[in-house]
Design a protein around this motif. Structure first.
Motif, PDB file in Angstrom:
ATOM      1  N   SER A 320       6.165 -46.295  21.570  1.00 11.76           N
ATOM      2  CA  SER A 320       5.682 -45.833  20.396  1.00 11.76           C
ATOM      3  C   SER A 320       3.815 -45.260  19.675  1.00 11.76           C
ATOM      4  CB  SER A 320       5.640 -46.674  18.872  1.00 11.76           C
ATOM      5  OG  SER A 320       5.480 -46.401  18.112  1.00 11.76           O
ATOM      6  N   GLY A 321       4.011 -43.994  19.139  1.00 10.39           N
ATOM      7  CA  GLY A 321       2.315 -43.101  20.039  1.00 10.39           C
ATOM      8  C   GLY A 321       2.126 -42.628  20.912  1.00 10.39           C
ATOM      9  N   GLY A 322       2.941 -42.159  21.403  1.00  6.79           N
ATOM     10  CA  GLY A 322       2.680 -41.008  22.909  1.00  6.79           C
ATOM     11  C   GLY A 322       2.450 -42.027  24.353  1.00  6.79           C
ATOM     12  N   GLY A 323       2.648 -41.613  25.065  1.00  7.82           N
ATOM     13  CA  GLY A 323       2.906 -42.204  26.426  1.00  7.82           C
ATOM     14  C   GLY A 323       4.342 -42.900  27.185  1.00  7.82           C
ATOM     15  N   SER A 324       3.524 -43.883  28.130  1.00  7.63           N
ATOM     16  CA  SER A 324       5.112 -45.013  28.419  1.00  7.63           C
ATOM     17  C   SER A 324       4.424 -46.447  27.938  1.00  7.63           C
ATOM     18  CB  SER A 324       5.345 -44.792  29.780  1.00  7.63           C
ATOM     19  OG  SER A 324       5.735 -42.935  30.342  1.00  7.63           O
ATOM     20  N   CYS A 325       5.352 -46.908  27.899  1.00  8.91           N
ATOM     21  CA  CYS A 325       4.895 -48.601  28.487  1.00  8.91           C
ATOM     22  C   CYS A 325       4.470 -49.190  28.897  1.00  8.91           C
ATOM     23  CB  CYS A 325       6.607 -49.513  26.929  1.00  8.91           C
ATOM     24  SG  CYS A 325       7.149 -48.969  26.052  1.00  8.91           S
ATOM     25  N   PRO A 326       3.603 -50.035  29.770  1.00 11.83           N
ATOM     26  CA  PRO A 326       2.729 -50.351  30.654  1.00 11.83           C
ATOM     27  C   PRO A 326       3.793 -51.140  31.318  1.00 11.83           C
ATOM     28  CG  PRO A 326       1.922 -51.392  28.542  1.00 11.83           C
ATOM     29  CD  PRO A 326       2.994 -50.074  28.237  1.00 11.83           C
ATOM     30  N   GLU A 327       3.863 -51.747  32.887  1.00 13.17           N
ATOM     31  CA  GLU A 327       4.874 -53.070  33.007  1.00 13.17           C
ATOM     32  C   GLU A 327       4.355 -54.404  33.024  1.00 13.17           C
ATOM     33  OE1 GLU A 327       4.877 -50.811  36.819  1.00 13.17           O
ATOM     34  OE2 GLU A 327       5.177 -48.980  37.085  1.00 13.17           O
ATOM     35  N   THR A 328       4.067 -54.574  32.243  1.00 14.26           N
ATOM     36  CA  THR A 328       3.387 -55.652  31.496  1.00 14.26           C
ATOM     37  C   THR A 328       5.024 -56.769  31.393  1.00 14.26           C
ATOM     38  OG1 THR A 328       3.030 -55.807  29.401  1.00 14.26           O
ATOM     39  CG2 THR A 328       1.434 -55.275  31.727  1.00 14.26           C
ATOM     40  N   ALA A 329       5.007 -58.201  31.068  1.00 15.19           N
ATOM     41  CA  ALA A 329       6.047 -58.907  30.670  1.00 15.19           C
ATOM     42  C   ALA A 329       6.355 -58.596  29.203  1.00 15.19           C
ATOM     43  CB  ALA A 329       5.633 -60.413  31.188  1.00 15.19           C
ATOM     44  N   GLN A 330       5.232 -58.642  28.495  1.00  8.96           N
ATOM     45  CA  GLN A 330       5.702 -58.743  27.218  1.00  8.96           C
ATOM     46  C   GLN A 330       6.091 -57.313  26.385  1.00  8.96           C
ATOM     47  OE1 GLN A 330       2.183 -57.765  24.678  1.00  8.96           O
ATOM     48  NE2 GLN A 330       1.349 -57.207  26.216  1.00  8.96           N
ATOM     49  N   PHE A 331       6.505 -56.202  27.809  1.00  5.04           N
ATOM     50  CA  PHE A 331       6.877 -54.502  26.900  1.00  5.04           C
ATOM     51  C   PHE A 331       8.037 -55.640  27.454  1.00  5.04           C
ATOM     52  CE2 PHE A 331       2.877 -53.106  26.167  1.00  5.04           C
ATOM     53  CZ  PHE A 331       3.110 -53.366  25.110  1.00  5.04           C
TER      54      PHE A 331
END
Length: 687
Positions: A320-331
């Motif tokens: 949300s807001g642009g780009g890709s989600c980081p590779e972290t547990a919360q996402f």
């Protein structure tokens, strides 16, 4: 091979990480009472809480407390432990293997969720794969912790200070979360336990952290990164920023600028690689894959698909807001939950949700009861951030029992010394012996090939789908190279015909041997050609002249053979080499019985080490057992025998092993079209 009926599930989830497990939890919850079925397929039957792996290395947590059985977390889902090796998105089918003694399982589905995570590949740095410890799973963390304690035990026995310090140099490669937390935990562990070793002082051990970037933890703010660097330096960790590792040896880490660091313990926290199944789907154009990640819509559906979804590290999930989600547990956790919801909505024909999570913040423990955090836009550091780190991850940990166990262990860690028991995990050897009884099936056609086999004792028949013998492997023979050099699928069946002992070499070890030893690669490529199906051999035979298909061995055998006597002198053999230039010479006794064959090139090799020994006899040279063929053997059978054994020449003899002639594969392939008179029996030439 019997056909196993396919299992059908409405939803199949691949992967047992955060995304896969929480997707299964949510999907089963939303589909409860509808009769819809959900299966989760994972390589392990447990979920690893990876943020806590460094705590296992440091001895703050027991290994069993950072893993949760998936069956307990997802009680309403069918959990299948196995590895998927075939996937057809068009027909909505997949095939998985569960182990050496388990038949392949075919699964059909309506919806598929890819949560396979990332793989690891450290081969780009020479020596890293052979000498470095990884931090991917609980076994890695246990192995690293055991190695640290083992180094301490060894160093305690060393009187020389310089040697002791070299042994206690630890290098961590990678300045992300895993690298920073692991380096801090190693230093914490060393400080905590060194007081129990009478010969080790704090100045004897060191931990170096190598990072290619300008600052550690590049995903955090510069101020937090700077604080992290300051705290690690105060703990004694040597930071080497803007540096890359060129190679790793058993005793050195070589940097790109040529600097050599002495270290016998190297930890690698870099080297992420795409999952092979995702790469394959991209190559087949079955999915849109960019930078080895599945491209997905904000709903979690793969681009251009309605029944394929993806989340976690293997997906390029729009943020949300642009780009890709980081590779972290919360996402990954929230992506899994949303896809679980959306699958239930899709089945009802309702509007799907879109992913709008922006992240709550980032946390990293740097050891010594200190951490850094960015929560809701605010920066925290020190013991407050450390308390926040433990609180947040304790709440995220699945299962009340695990929460209580971890909380108890953390409390004990505040008051009691860390455990220094050296419990060395025993890992499977890449080479194992296995025993089969007569009738035992080793593998069946269509199963994935995972090993290369050598026969130590007994006999294994390799048969085709018509149960015709392709090869009979006995003591000294090997098989499996054709599948491992190809698509890694068995094309034949293998069954023990008598009590048999095999040496099994893993596919990974086989690959290393073949890629590093050129002559071995050529050998296996040549022997792989001997696994021809009967119909393939019949196809070649059909192209040969009629005489080669209807005659017998004596019709084409060569009777004018250059022969050596076993009691002959070495000089006589060399004279024959000059006169009759063949690659192989039969060796007979005084009565004409064949005792073996001598290969000219091996005779020359023998001479390099023994020189021209005037007393040497032919029997002293390296002789080989030849392939014997009966004179009345039909030529098609001769042809197949030569192909199956990989031999190019055969000795023609009766049951008494007296030489009657020789027959080569070349003779069969080039026999004249016009039949000739069958030669009569001739006496063996005597030298």
């Amino acid at each position: 091979m019997s056909t196993v009926p396919a299992r059908h599930y409405d939803v199949v989830i691949l992967g047992g990480g955060f995304a896969g497990v929480y997707c299964a939890q949510q999907a089963t919850k939303r589909l409860k009472g509808t009769g819809k079925t959900v299966a989760l397929i994972a390589a392990e039957n447990h979920m690893v809480f990876q943020p806590m792996l460094p705590e296992v290395v440091g001895g703050s947590l027991s290994p069993r407390h950072v893993v949760n059985p998936i069956r307990l977390i997802c009680p309403r889902a069918d959990v299948l432990k196995g590895t998927v090796f075939a996937l057809d998105l068009h027909h909505k089918t997949l095939t998985l293997t569960g182990g050496q003694f388990t038949p392949d399982v075919k699964v059909t589905f309506d919806h598929l969720v890819l949560c396979l995570g990332a793989d690891v590949d450290v081969s780009r740095i020479p020596g890293m794969a052979e000498h470095a410890y990884l931090m991917r799973n609980v076994g890695d963390a246990m192995k690293l912790r055991a190695a640290i304690i083992s180094r301490m035990e060894e160093a305690n026995l060393i009187s020389d200070e310089t040697t002791r310090r070299k042994l206690l140099n630890f290098v961590v490669v990678g300045g992300g979360y895993s690298g920073v937390e692991t380096a801090g935990q190693i230093m914490d562990l060393l400080h905590s336990v060194s007081k129990f070793y009478e010969n080790i002082k704090p100045e004897d051990f060191s931990v170096s952290l190598i990072h290619s970037g300008e600052h550690l933890l590049p995903m955090l703010s510069t101020s937090l990164a700077t604080y992290t660097e300051k705290k690690l330096s105060e703990m004694g960790v040597k930071l080497m920023l803007k540096q890359r590792v060129r190679s790793v040896t058993a005793r050195f880490v070589v940097l790109e600028d040529g600097t050599k660091l002495e270290a016998t313990s190297v930890v690698c926290t870099v080297g992420n690689a795409p999952h092979p199944l995702i790469v394959r789907l991209g190559q087949q154009r079955a999915l849109t894959v960019e930078r080895n990640k599945v491209m997905v819509n904000p709903t979690g559906q793969a681009l251009g698909q309605t029944h394929v979804w993806s989340a976690g590290d293997c997906a390029s999930f729009p943020k949300s807001g642009g780009g890709s989600c980081p590779e972290t547990a919360q996402f990954a956790y929230r992506q899994g939950l949303m896809i679980g919801d959306n699958i239930a909505l899709a089945m009802k024909g309702e509007m799907l949700k879109t992913f709008d999570f922006k992240g709550l913040g980032e946390l990293a423990s740097i050891g010594h009861r200190s951490a850094v955090a960015n929560m809701m836009g605010f920066n925290f550091s020190g013991i407050l951030a450390w308390f926040m780190w433990r609180t947040v991850y304790l709440m995220k940990l699945p299962g009340l029992d695990r929460k209580l166990r971890v909380m108890t262990e953390w409390t004990f860690d505040l008051f009691f010394p860390r455990d220094i028991n050296l419990l060395t995990p025993q890992y499977s050897s890449p080479m194992e012996e296995m025993h089969l009884e007569a009738g035992d099936i080793l593998f069946l056609s269509g199963e994935p090939a995972q090993s290369f086999y050598a026969v130590k004792q007994g006999r294994v028949n390799i048969t085709d789908d018509k149960n015709e013998v392709v090869k009979s492997a006995t003591k000294g023979d090997h098989f499996g190279e054709r599948a491992l050099l190809g698509d890694r699928i068995w094309r034949f069946n293998a069954t023990a015909m008598e009590p048999t002992t095999l040496v099994a070499i893993s596919a990974r070890t086989f690959d290393k041997l073949v890629s590093s030893i050129g002559s071995l690669s050529q050998l296996f490529k040549r022997t792989a050609e001997t696994y021809d199906r009967p119909q393939d051999i019949e196809h070649v035979l059909a192209k040969l002249p009629q005489r080669c298909r209807s005659g017998v061995a004596r019709d084409l055998m060569i009777t004018d053979v250059a022969v050596l006597r076993e009691d002959g002198m070495l000089s006589e053999a060399l004279e024959l080499f000059q006169k009759e230039r063949h690659s192989t010479y039969p060796v007979v006794d005084a009565s004409g019985h064949v005792r073996g064959v001598l290969r000219r090139n091996e005779c020359y090799q023998w001479l390099k080490h023994h020189a021209m020994d005037e007393k040497a006899r032919v029997r002293d040279l390296p002789l080989h057992r030849p392939l014997f063929i009966a004179p009345d053997m039909p030529l098609p059978d001769v042809f197949e025998t030569l192909i199956r054994t990989g031999a190019s020449k055969a000795i023609i003899s009766g049951s008494d092993f007296k030489l009657q002639g020789m027959l080569t594969l070349f003779d069969l392939l080039t026999c004249p079209v016009t039949p000739e008179a069958t030669p009569a029996e001739v006496a063996v030439p005597v030298m």
